[in-house]
Structures are given as C-alpha cells and as structure tokens.
Scaffold this motif. Structure first.
Motif, PDB file in Angstrom:
ATOM      1  N   LYS A 207       0.738  -1.328  -0.095  1.00 14.67           N
ATOM      2  CA  LYS A 207      -0.062   0.105   0.107  1.00 14.67           C
ATOM      3  C   LYS A 207       0.979   1.225  -0.120  1.00 14.67           C
ATOM      4  CE  LYS A 207      -4.252  -1.824   1.992  1.00 14.67           C
ATOM      5  NZ  LYS A 207      -5.181  -1.838   3.201  1.00 14.67           N
ATOM      6  N   ASN A 210       2.544   1.643  -3.527  1.00 13.82           N
ATOM      7  CA  ASN A 210       1.682   2.214  -4.341  1.00 13.82           C
ATOM      8  C   ASN A 210       1.408   3.727  -4.102  1.00 13.82           C
ATOM      9  OD1 ASN A 210      -0.461   1.654  -6.569  1.00 13.82           O
ATOM     10  ND2 ASN A 210      -1.888   2.514  -5.079  1.00 13.82           N
ATOM     11  N   GLU A 214       1.565   7.067  -6.692  1.00 13.10           N
ATOM     12  CA  GLU A 214       0.869   8.179  -6.800  1.00 13.10           C
ATOM     13  C   GLU A 214       1.282   9.557  -6.554  1.00 13.10           C
ATOM     14  OE1 GLU A 214      -2.212   7.550  -8.476  1.00 13.10           O
ATOM     15  OE2 GLU A 214      -1.462   5.616  -8.878  1.00 13.10           O
ATOM     16  N   LYS A 255       8.324   0.307  -7.439  1.00 10.25           N
ATOM     17  CA  LYS A 255       7.759  -0.582  -8.246  1.00 10.25           C
ATOM     18  C   LYS A 255       8.633  -1.862  -8.014  1.00 10.25           C
ATOM     19  CE  LYS A 255       6.177   2.328 -12.097  1.00 10.25           C
ATOM     20  NZ  LYS A 255       6.394   2.619 -13.504  1.00 10.25           N
ATOM     21  N   ILE A 258       7.411  -3.561  -5.006  1.00  9.43           N
ATOM     22  CA  ILE A 258       6.394  -4.382  -5.123  1.00  9.43           C
ATOM     23  C   ILE A 258       6.702  -5.716  -5.826  1.00  9.43           C
ATOM     24  CG2 ILE A 258       4.117  -4.432  -6.540  1.00  9.43           C
ATOM     25  CD1 ILE A 258       4.106  -1.323  -6.059  1.00  9.43           C
TER      26      ILE A 258
END
Length: 288
Positions: A207, A210, A214, A255, A258
């Motif tokens: 989370k 991500n 953003e 990224k 993730i």
C-alpha cells in the motif's frame, strides 16, 4: 586511453576476479600507476600485492560470505540520502562546506555499489553463496541489481546537485527566499519518495509502495509548474530537473519493491503448498 585501465580494473573486480595482473612491454607510465592506485582505493578488499616497473599485481581479499545484500542496500541508501540531505541543506544555508562534504561522500557510494554488484555476479554462479548473502531465490538477483543501480544513480544525482548549488552561490543574492524554500520543499517530497521506497523493500508494504507511485504522479505536475515559474538564473532549473530525476528513480524503486514482495510471497506460497502436500502423503495413525 584515458581511464580505460581504471574501467578494466573495475570490470574485472565486478566479474568476481580475485587476481588482476597488469603488464607492459616497457616501463609502466607514472600516470597509469596513479590511475591504478586511485581506483584500488575505491574497491573494497582490492590491494596492490606486487609492483615492478613492468608489472602490477592486484589481489582481492573480500570474503563474500561476510556480507548480507540487505545490509549493503541499506548502507547505499543511507549514503545516498546523506549526500542528498547535505546538498539540499546548502540550498537554504550559506555554508557550502555541507555541499563539499556531500561531494566527498560519493566515492563511498561507489565502493558499496561495486562490492554489491560483485557479490551479485558471484551469486549467479554459486547458489550456496546466493543463500549465504540473503538471496534465497535467484530470480531476485535482477531486481536487486536494479535497486542498487538506481540508488547509486541517486547518489550521483545528489552529488551533481551539490556541485550546482555551490555554483549557484554567487547568484543567491538575486534569489528570493520564497523561491529557495519552494525548491527545498519539492526536495523534501522527493526524498520521502526514495527513502520510503527503500523501506518498502524490507517491510513489503504494498500500500505504501503504491501511494509513493501516486505521489510521484502528483509531484510531476509540481515540478513542471516550478520549471515554468523559476527566474532565469543559471543552474536553478538544472537543480529542479535533477530533483525530478531522483523522484523518478525513487518511484522505480517503489515498483521494484512491489515486484520483489510478490516474488517473496510466491516463495512463501510454495512452502505452504509443500507442507500441505506432505500432510496429504503422511499416513493416518492406526486406531487401536
């Protein structure tokens, strides 16, 4: 050719070679000897074992099992962040010694990067070594290599910012405090992205990773607005442009955080499946 010898030594070091011999049909030029001595100081564990007029023998004494890849990533991240912080602090303060300190730290970032890359190359050849340095799956090696590369780039960019801020010093009298504070604020947001992205590699918090992506999207428009409104002063736009590049690299690390989390999760799933398979094949106890 200029710096070719240095690049050949670095390449051989990264490839995991323990012995590097430099030979010449005539006396080795003094500038070549200094080039060798200079790069040896930047490569952990590499030293000059023998030196004659026509030969230089280098040997690496690094024990790869003494290092953990997570530790090297954290160390490189800390150095990059320190260089960045010192450079940005100079933007608000008149003391350029902070920027000079930042520039001097970049060699340390190179040392950690070269060592970590050497270990990754060796880990691809030796599975047992990969596990000893904390790479339980070979598929993690490419992502780890990219993380190190982007952290090293952030250190390089931060060094570049420090140099530009020193050059900007002569124009500071024409700059408003508000302009400098706006750039500094963008710098704080940029640092948040790449620092928290590195944290996500270890916390596996999808989370937060991500949200950083953003945040980078929002910050991009802020950079574009700042570039349009900045006064025509040398080096100012270069500094803001470099901040944008650092934010980009931080987003890529997010990224990669993730991706590595998904790879490690897959490993955990594999262990669970293996346990369940074992449970199914274990015979039930006979009832009396």
């Amino acid at each position: 050719d200029k710096r070719l010898l240095e690049r050949l030594i670095v390449g051989s070091y990264i490839l995991g070679r323990d012995v590097i011999r430099i030979t010449s049909t005539s006396r080795i030029k003094s500038e070549c000897v200094e080039e060798v001595r200079g790069i040896v100081r930047k490569l952990i564990g590499l030293g000059i074992l023998e030196e004659t007029p026509k030969n230089i023998l280098l040997q690496c004494s690094v024990d790869p099992t003494k290092f953990q890849m997570d530790m090297l990533i954290r160390r490189l991240s800390l150095i990059a962040s320190t260089i960045y912080s010192e450079a940005m602090q100079t933007l608000l303060e008149k003391d350029t010694t902070l920027a000079a300190d930042a520039i001097s730290r970049e060699d340390e970032a190179d040392m950690i990067f070269f060592l970590a890359t050497r270990l990754l190359v060796l880990a691809q050849r030796k599975r047992d070594l990969a596990e000893k340095i904390g790479l339980t799956k070979l598929i993690l090696i490419p992502c780890t290599c990219l993380i190190l590369q982007y952290l090293e780039l952030i250190a390089d960019y931060s060094e570049d910012i420090a140099k530009r801020i020193i050059e900007l010093e002569k124009y500071k009298a024409t700059l408003s405090k508000t302009t400098l504070e706006r750039i500094y604020h963008l710098g704080e947001l940029t640092q948040t992205i790449f620092q928290k992205a590195v944290d996500c590699i270890f916390t596996r918090d999808l989370k937060i990773a991500n949200s950083l992506l953003e945040m980078r999207n929002v910050l991009e428009s802020e950079f574009e607005k700042e570039m349009r409104e900045l006064p025509e002063i040398p080096y100012l736009r270069t500094i803001v442009s470099t901040l944008s590049k650092i934010a980009d690299k931080g987003a890529i690390i997010a990224k990669l955080a993730i991706n590595t989390t998904l790879m490690k999760s897959d490993e955990q799933v594999g262990k669970i499946l293996k346990i369940r398979k074992h449970e199914r094949t274990t015979p039930l106890p006979v009832q009396g």
